[in-house]
Design an enzyme around this catalytic site. Structure first.
Site, PDB file in Angstrom:
ATOM      1  N   ARG A  35      14.167  31.290  38.091  1.00 37.11           N
ATOM      2  CA  ARG A  35      13.062  30.702  38.858  1.00 37.11           C
ATOM      3  C   ARG A  35      11.778  31.426  38.443  1.00 37.11           C
ATOM      4  NH1 ARG A  35      13.209  33.628  44.848  1.00 37.11           N
ATOM      5  NH2 ARG A  35      13.496  35.724  44.053  1.00 37.11           N
ATOM      6  N   CYS A  61       5.713  28.227  32.365  1.00 33.25           N
ATOM      7  CA  CYS A  61       4.524  28.689  31.652  1.00 33.25           C
ATOM      8  C   CYS A  61       3.298  28.208  32.419  1.00 33.25           C
ATOM      9  CB  CYS A  61       4.500  28.124  30.237  1.00 33.25           C
ATOM     10  SG  CYS A  61       2.854  28.245  29.495  1.00 33.25           S
ATOM     11  N   ASN A  69       5.628  30.363  44.841  1.00 29.53           N
ATOM     12  CA  ASN A  69       6.322  31.496  45.455  1.00 29.53           C
ATOM     13  C   ASN A  69       6.164  32.722  44.566  1.00 29.53           C
ATOM     14  OD1 ASN A  69       8.275  32.344  47.665  1.00 29.53           O
ATOM     15  ND2 ASN A  69       9.358  33.076  45.853  1.00 29.53           N
ATOM     16  N   GLU A  70       5.745  33.803  45.136  1.00 27.85           N
ATOM     17  CA  GLU A  70       5.680  35.085  44.420  1.00 27.85           C
ATOM     18  C   GLU A  70       5.260  34.930  42.955  1.00 27.85           C
ATOM     19  OE1 GLU A  70       9.367  37.231  45.186  1.00 27.85           O
ATOM     20  OE2 GLU A  70       8.483  38.038  47.008  1.00 27.85           O
ATOM     21  N   CYS A  99       3.564  35.024  30.346  1.00 33.48           N
ATOM     22  CA  CYS A  99       4.052  34.160  29.268  1.00 33.48           C
ATOM     23  C   CYS A  99       3.197  34.422  28.029  1.00 33.48           C
ATOM     24  CB  CYS A  99       3.961  32.696  29.698  1.00 33.48           C
ATOM     25  SG  CYS A  99       4.551  31.531  28.441  1.00 33.48           S
ATOM     26  N   CYS A 103      -0.338  29.537  26.048  1.00 32.73           N
ATOM     27  CA  CYS A 103      -1.013  30.687  26.650  1.00 32.73           C
ATOM     28  C   CYS A 103      -1.962  31.335  25.645  1.00 32.73           C
ATOM     29  CB  CYS A 103       0.006  31.680  27.192  1.00 32.73           C
ATOM     30  SG  CYS A 103       0.804  31.069  28.699  1.00 32.73           S
ATOM     31  N   GLU A 141       7.626  37.549  54.423  1.00 31.66           N
ATOM     32  CA  GLU A 141       9.069  37.795  54.286  1.00 31.66           C
ATOM     33  C   GLU A 141       9.364  39.267  54.529  1.00 31.66           C
ATOM     34  OE1 GLU A 141      10.813  36.706  50.530  1.00 31.66           O
ATOM     35  OE2 GLU A 141       9.629  34.883  50.355  1.00 31.66           O
ATOM     36  N   GLU A 148      21.811  35.174  45.944  1.00 34.85           N
ATOM     37  CA  GLU A 148      21.399  35.741  47.227  1.00 34.85           C
ATOM     38  C   GLU A 148      22.434  35.548  48.334  1.00 34.85           C
ATOM     39  OE1 GLU A 148      17.379  34.265  47.610  1.00 34.85           O
ATOM     40  OE2 GLU A 148      16.623  35.937  46.419  1.00 34.85           O
ATOM     41  N   TYR A 177      24.646  37.510  49.297  1.00 34.90           N
ATOM     42  CA  TYR A 177      24.805  38.724  50.102  1.00 34.90           C
ATOM     43  C   TYR A 177      23.476  39.190  50.706  1.00 34.90           C
ATOM     44  CZ  TYR A 177      29.574  39.291  48.358  1.00 34.90           C
ATOM     45  OH  TYR A 177      30.897  39.125  48.058  1.00 34.90           O
ATOM     46  N   HIS A 178      22.424  38.406  50.490  1.00 34.14           N
ATOM     47  CA  HIS A 178      21.137  38.809  51.077  1.00 34.14           C
ATOM     48  C   HIS A 178      21.198  38.633  52.585  1.00 34.14           C
ATOM     49  CE1 HIS A 178      16.880  39.212  51.889  1.00 34.14           C
ATOM     50  NE2 HIS A 178      16.692  39.590  50.640  1.00 34.14           N
TER      51      HIS A 178
HETATM   52  C1  GLA Z   1      11.546  37.179  47.442  1.00 34.89           C
HETATM   53  C2  GLA Z   1      11.537  35.675  47.384  1.00 34.89           C
HETATM   54  C3  GLA Z   1      12.603  35.049  48.203  1.00 34.89           C
HETATM   55  C4  GLA Z   1      13.883  35.815  48.122  1.00 34.89           C
HETATM   56  C5  GLA Z   1      13.645  37.246  48.518  1.00 34.89           C
HETATM   57  C6  GLA Z   1      14.907  38.066  48.530  1.00 34.89           C
HETATM   58  O1  GLA Z   1      10.683  37.721  48.314  1.00 34.89           O
HETATM   59  O2  GLA Z   1      10.294  35.125  47.702  1.00 34.89           O
HETATM   60  O3  GLA Z   1      12.780  33.740  47.720  1.00 34.89           O
HETATM   61  O4  GLA Z   1      14.380  35.767  46.825  1.00 34.89           O
HETATM   62  O5  GLA Z   1      12.763  37.811  47.589  1.00 34.89           O
HETATM   63  O6  GLA Z   1      14.639  39.392  48.866  1.00 34.89           O
HETATM   64 ZN    ZN Z   2       2.874  30.088  28.151  1.00 37.52          ZN
END
Ligand code: GLA
Ligand code: ZN
Length: 677
Positions: A106, A110, A144-145, A150, A155, A303, A351, A353-354
């Site tokens: 995930r 690019c 997300n995050e 790249c 690029c 989070e 994840e 076990y998260h």
């Molecule tokens: C990040 C992600 C989430 C998940 C958590 C697990 O913060 O944004 O999707 O993968 O880590 O700790």
């Molecule tokens: Zn690129």
């Protein structure tokens, strides 16, 4: 908002709909009122080219809204669909080693690939068009995050265009990058390559032949991903002019300069996964950094795990009370939302076990569900008491991604000096002193601060010299350290004595510096104590400053290591050596002393305290006990304990349980906010 939003990432598309009933029943029980939905749903909402299917997301959103829950709705573009990587292989990234990736994982797109940009934006547009106006939606969560990098041809082209913008001409670029060194003069924009293992780097991302090139690439990559965020935000705005838009940051995350991003977010949010359970001060710093992104405005804790992470080699469990304590710590530092990753555990993949509020069995009698429910009840009780509160800080720490990048990719003087370590050591001394503080960019307005601490300010730019000088001139105190004032914004040395433009402020000159292995100590005698200094030793020559600390050994024994310069009615401390915690604490206490800024629990071990001032002028003091044995604290002011309703009087002694929390609302109100907020 009626109260602090409480809940977190919820991915019910991963399990059968019968289970959703259970989910919502448990949410009800636990006081969960906010769900972050759709973070990784692109493969679901666009199952094939040109085919959109929102039926599952519709049901998730409808159900949550019908249950009275608020929704933080994601655009789902944090991972691209498999078919897209097949039909348009250019959406995958090329890594630092030059390897073209295929479909997988995930955060894998690019940022410059036109087809990714177009389709991600289109997804955000369609999601917003479909769900905007749903009163349950309280925020939009883009991507997300964001992170990584790249190095593909798209690029490279984007980098060249970005460089034209920044430098204007090849001549200016050659000057900025100092390209007469090693025969690097560029005569055509197309000669410019992304700096990676195939070009300027060896050993890794911190080892480059041309710091100026790598620095610009880091800036470009941060901007390229910011452009992705902005594209999606603009697309959302076509249907929804008002609901705030954010993306989840990762705290001190090196690859992305959050200060460059901050103006484009409506509020800041971040994911708190500390490395261990001894990170209370580090988390405090990071919360303050995130709050500082939007000038002190409240942020969201987007989070945190309720119990364990999964991605570490070893994933320790949060001890009883820790999840609660750390949640309140976030609020104490300015969070207006407390959210988890995740609401129910994934059954498969990486994840499984998260930690999650609801485990695989769906059992409600677990410690996690009990603790989550107890916190839910407390948040309900607190209501809106802390919403919108600002931190009345008189102390600021400067944090600068450019200095971080430049310092750590510098060849010489020492690879052992790490930017975060230096910043956190100075922060720790302030945290121990119990001061409310802001973590601000180097562009910040410093006029509201009594004390400004600028650790390892390697790069000086943006008129900072004048703003720091003004702090001291009007009676404030500035604290600076080794490796400051070394380079300009292109990472070229100043053609003057070290510390460059800051030399006048600190009243010192540094002609030589010594770097040694971590085991080597050169003691520095300072204020009646001897501090074990390590790693870096600048031989400080006073040019007007008074000497407060001197080296005790080697050929430079007797040479200044710590000085203080009188500037106007204020002071500027210069610390030329890597002092140990005791030495840094001594300097910090000296810096705070003239301003009377010690917190009420400055010398109570493991007790942290912060203040928030609400829009109506009410003041709330948080007292957080990080230790695992009870301790007692003296109440600093008359007020109401917001968690028990008890009336407390200044001077009362109160016992805090292990990991205990006290939230005290002062009886008297203060009408206006201090100017820093
Ligand atoms: C990040 C992600 C989430 C998940 C958590 C697990 O913060 O944004 O999707 O993968 O880590 O700790
Ligand atoms: Zn690129």
């Amino acid at each position: 908002m009626r109260k602090i939003p409480y809940g977190g990432d919820y991915n019910p598309e991963q399990w059968p709909e019968q289970v959703w009933d259970d989910d919502h029943r448990i949410f009800e029980l636990a006081g969960i009122d906010t769900l972050t939905v759709g973070v990784f749903t692109w493969g679901l909402t666009q199952p094939a080219p040109g085919v959109y299917d929102f039926s599952t997301l519709d049901r998730i959103v409808e159900r949550a809204a019908a249950e009275g829950r608020q929704i933080c709705l994601a655009t789902g573009t944090g991972a691209h669909p498999a078919w897209l990587a097949r039909s348009n292989p250019e959406v995958t990234r090329t890594d630092f080693e030059g390897r073209k990736h295929r479909f997988g994982q995930r955060h894998n797109s690019c940022p410059s690939a036109p087809v990714f940009r177009r389709l991600a934006t289109e997804m955000a547009r369609r999601i917003a068009a479909r769900y905007a106006g749903n009163p349950a939606i309280v925020a939009w969560h883009v991507g997300n995050e964001y992170g990584g990098a790249c190095y593909c041809e798209f690029c490279a082209a984007g980098f060249r265009a970005w460089l034209r913008q920044r430098h204007g001409s090849l001549e200016a670029l050659n000057t900025a990058w100092y390209t007469t060194f090693w025969s690097h003069t560029f005569t055509d924009w197309d000669e410019i390559e992304p700096p990676n293992a195939l070009t300027e780097h060896w050993r890794g991302p911190d080892h480059t032949a041309f710091q100026g090139i790598t620095l610009d690439y880091l800036r470009f990559m941060s901007d390229a991903m910011l452009a992705n965020f902005r594209d999606e935000k603009d697309a959302i705005r076509e249907s929804d002019p008002d609901t705030p838009v954010t993306t989840n940051f990762m705290g001190m995350y090196k690859p992305i300069d959050y200060h460059r991003w901050a103006p484009h977010l409506d509020f800041a949010s971040w994911d708190n996964y500390p490395p261990d359970d001894r990170s209370a001060a580090r988390m405090a710093f990071t919360h303050d950094l995130i709050r500082g992104l939007k000038d002190g405005a409240p942020f969201w804790l987007m989070e945190q795990t309720p119990s364990v992470t999964a991605c570490r080699d070893v994933n320790p469990l949060k001890r009883p009370g820790i999840m609660r304590l750390w949640s309140w710590q976030a609020v104490a530092h300015g969070a207006d939302a407390v959210l988890f990753f995740q609401m129910r555990a994934s059954r498969g993949a990486s994840e499984k076990y998260h930690g999650a509020v609801i485990g695989h069995s769906g059992r409600t009698g677990t410690r996690v569900v009990k603790e989550v429910s107890a916190l839910g009840a407390e948040l309900e009780l607190l209501g809106s008491a802390t919403l919108g509160g600002r931190t009345p800080a008189r102390v600021a720490i400067l944090f600068d991604w450019d200095s971080w990048w430049a310092l750590e990719m510098s060849d010489g003087p020492s690879r052992l000096v790490r930017y975060q370590d230096v910043v956190l050591r100075y922060h720790r001394a302030l945290w121990d002193a119990g001061v409310d503080l802001d973590v601000v960019p180097v562009t910040a307005d410093l006029t509201g601060y009594d004390v400004v601490v600028a650790p390892a300010l390697h790069m000086v730019k943006d008129g900072l010299t004048e703003r720091l000088g003004a702090v001291a001139a009007r009676g404030g105190t500035v604290v600076g350290t080794f490796l400051s004032g070394r380079v300009d914004e292109n990472d070229n040395a100043f053609l003057m004595d070290v510390p460059g433009p800051l030399a006048h402020l600190f009243g010192v000159r540094v002609d030589e510096w010594d770097a040694r292995e971590a085991t080597y100590v050169n003691p520095v005698a300072i204020g009646g104590l001897v501090s074990d200094a390590r790693l870096l030793f600048e031989l400080v020559i006073p040019e007007g400053a008074d000497v407060f600390g001197t080296y005790q050994s080697d050929f430079y024994a007797g040479t200044a290591a710590v000085t203080r310069n009188d500037v106007g009615t204020g002071h500027a401390w210069y610390v030329g050596a890597g002092l140990d915690a005791a030495g840094v604490t001594w300097v910090i206490r000296q810096a705070l002393a003239p301003h009377g800024l010690l917190g009420p629990y400055a010398d109570v071990a493991e007790v942290e305290s912060t203040t928030r001032v609400m829009p109506d002028g009410s003041r709330v003091r948080f007292v957080l006990h990080h230790g695992d044995r009870p301790t007692s604290v003296v109440i600093p002011m008359d007020g109401e304990d917001l968690l028990t309703g008890a009336a407390l009087t200044a001077g009362d002694k109160v016992t805090l349980d292990a990991h205990g929390v006290l939230i005290l609302r002062a009886q008297s109100r203060q009408n206006s906010l201090p100017s820093t907020s």
